[in-house]
Design a protein around this motif. Sequence first.
Motif, short mmCIF file in Angstrom:
data_model
loop_
_atom_site.label_atom_id
_atom_site.label_comp_id
_atom_site.label_asym_id
_atom_site.label_seq_id
_atom_site.Cartn_x
_atom_site.Cartn_y
_atom_site.Cartn_z
N ALA A 204 35.35 71.76 120.55
CA ALA A 204 33.64 72.14 120.59
C ALA A 204 33.58 72.40 119.28
O ALA A 204 32.68 71.73 118.72
N PHE A 205 34.62 73.03 117.97
CA PHE A 205 34.21 73.08 117.57
C PHE A 205 34.50 71.78 116.43
O PHE A 205 32.91 71.28 115.80
N PHE A 206 35.77 70.44 116.64
CA PHE A 206 35.42 69.54 116.16
C PHE A 206 34.35 68.58 116.79
O PHE A 206 33.62 67.87 115.53
N THR A 276 27.94 71.19 107.30
CA THR A 276 29.93 71.16 107.65
C THR A 276 30.27 72.56 107.13
O THR A 276 31.15 72.82 107.76
N ALA A 277 29.88 73.10 105.90
CA ALA A 277 30.35 74.35 105.70
C ALA A 277 29.90 75.06 106.35
O ALA A 277 31.07 76.89 106.66
N LEU A 278 28.66 75.58 106.54
CA LEU A 278 28.84 76.43 107.56
C LEU A 278 28.83 76.29 108.89
O LEU A 278 28.94 77.41 109.13
N GLN A 279 28.75 75.31 108.91
CA GLN A 279 29.79 75.86 110.74
C GLN A 279 31.21 75.87 110.66
O GLN A 279 31.72 76.61 111.62
N PHE A 280 31.76 75.94 109.42
CA PHE A 280 33.74 76.47 109.14
C PHE A 280 32.92 77.44 109.11
O PHE A 280 34.18 78.20 109.54
N GLN A 283 32.66 78.41 112.33
CA GLN A 283 33.42 78.87 113.19
C GLN A 283 34.78 79.98 112.97
O GLN A 283 35.11 80.78 113.93
N LYS A 284 35.12 80.28 111.44
CA LYS A 284 35.88 81.30 111.69
C LYS A 284 35.35 82.79 111.91
O LYS A 284 36.17 83.60 112.43
N TRP A 286 33.64 83.19 114.53
CA TRP A 286 33.38 83.18 115.57
C TRP A 286 34.62 83.79 116.11
O TRP A 286 35.71 84.61 117.22
N VAL A 287 35.71 82.85 116.04
CA VAL A 287 37.64 83.24 116.04
C VAL A 287 37.65 84.48 115.18
O VAL A 287 38.61 85.15 116.58
N HIS A 288 37.61 85.22 114.33
CA HIS A 288 37.76 86.49 114.00
C HIS A 288 36.74 87.79 115.22
O HIS A 288 37.63 88.46 115.16
N TYR A 289 35.83 87.87 115.86
CA TYR A 289 35.15 88.40 116.22
C TYR A 289 35.72 88.34 117.83
O TYR A 289 35.72 89.04 118.43
N GLY A 290 36.10 87.08 118.38
CA GLY A 290 36.56 86.52 119.81
C GLY A 290 38.34 87.43 119.62
O GLY A 290 38.23 87.91 120.75
#
Length: 290
Positions: A204-206, A276-280, A283-284, A286-290
């Motif tokens: 989904a991120f891609f 794009t930088a904001l999305q990255f 995403q980081k 999201w992964v951290h809190y996930g």
Amino acid sequence: MWGYAFIAPVGLGLAVFYLWPVLQTGYFSFTEWGAFGGHTWTGLDNYRRLLSDPQVGTSLVNTVSYTLLGLLAIPLAIVFAALLNREGLRGVGVYRTLFFLPVVTMPVAVAMVWRWLYNGDYGLINHVLSLVGIDGPNWIADPDTALYALVLVGIWSSVGYNLIIFLAGMQAIPREYYDAAAIDGAGPVRQFFRITLPLLSPTAFFVSVISVIGSLQLFDLVYVLVGSGQTARTNPAFPRLQTVVQLFYDRAFVTNDRGYAAAIVMLLLVVIIALTALQFRLQKRWVHYG
């Protein structure tokens, strides 16, 4: 050295056809072009003009609005992909082909068909609405509906591409997870939210990154639907449809103001990099809190 030798053809192509034009455009954004060619250095004049041009702000708002609304294609693609990923579904290949047909169709052809569908006098959409007593608007010429009509075409065109990517991501999820969840009593809906969506987040991120980049560069649909230059300005809804790339085209090839056009497209490059930088970054987190 063998590694560099193998990537040399691609690297050379990127340098010649991508990197060098970007650097050239950046240089031209600080110049002013004459009517018969040639340019002179003007420093930051084009960027000062950029900040005070109301059309730049309007086109930027229109482009960002289209991009944000166009992201609705992602949840739609996920839902359709989940439906097509079910075991025992007959005719999956036919459904995939039908969803993917808009992707391989030329954008100009797509825009011409939708231009006919949206026509306020003899369009198919208004004809269907008239059968139930509804007087449909002139979708592309009405400022209240023009942007949403454009977004609908964009979503219809991109759902198929996103669906194929999500379908590949779902098929990469081990089946054992679903079997274990079924043994524990989880139904299809709970499996979707507890297994499919979390494991599909990298995909989904891609898709979100490439969707945002593609939407910010929107041009062909608007150009065919409303035209450019004086022809487009006769459309009452043109202020709601003009995008940054279309404004760049108008300044570069209609009014021949190429230095200013280069500054406009450099602004778009900065916006794309920032989003794009904001999305990255998101995403980081999201992964951290996930």
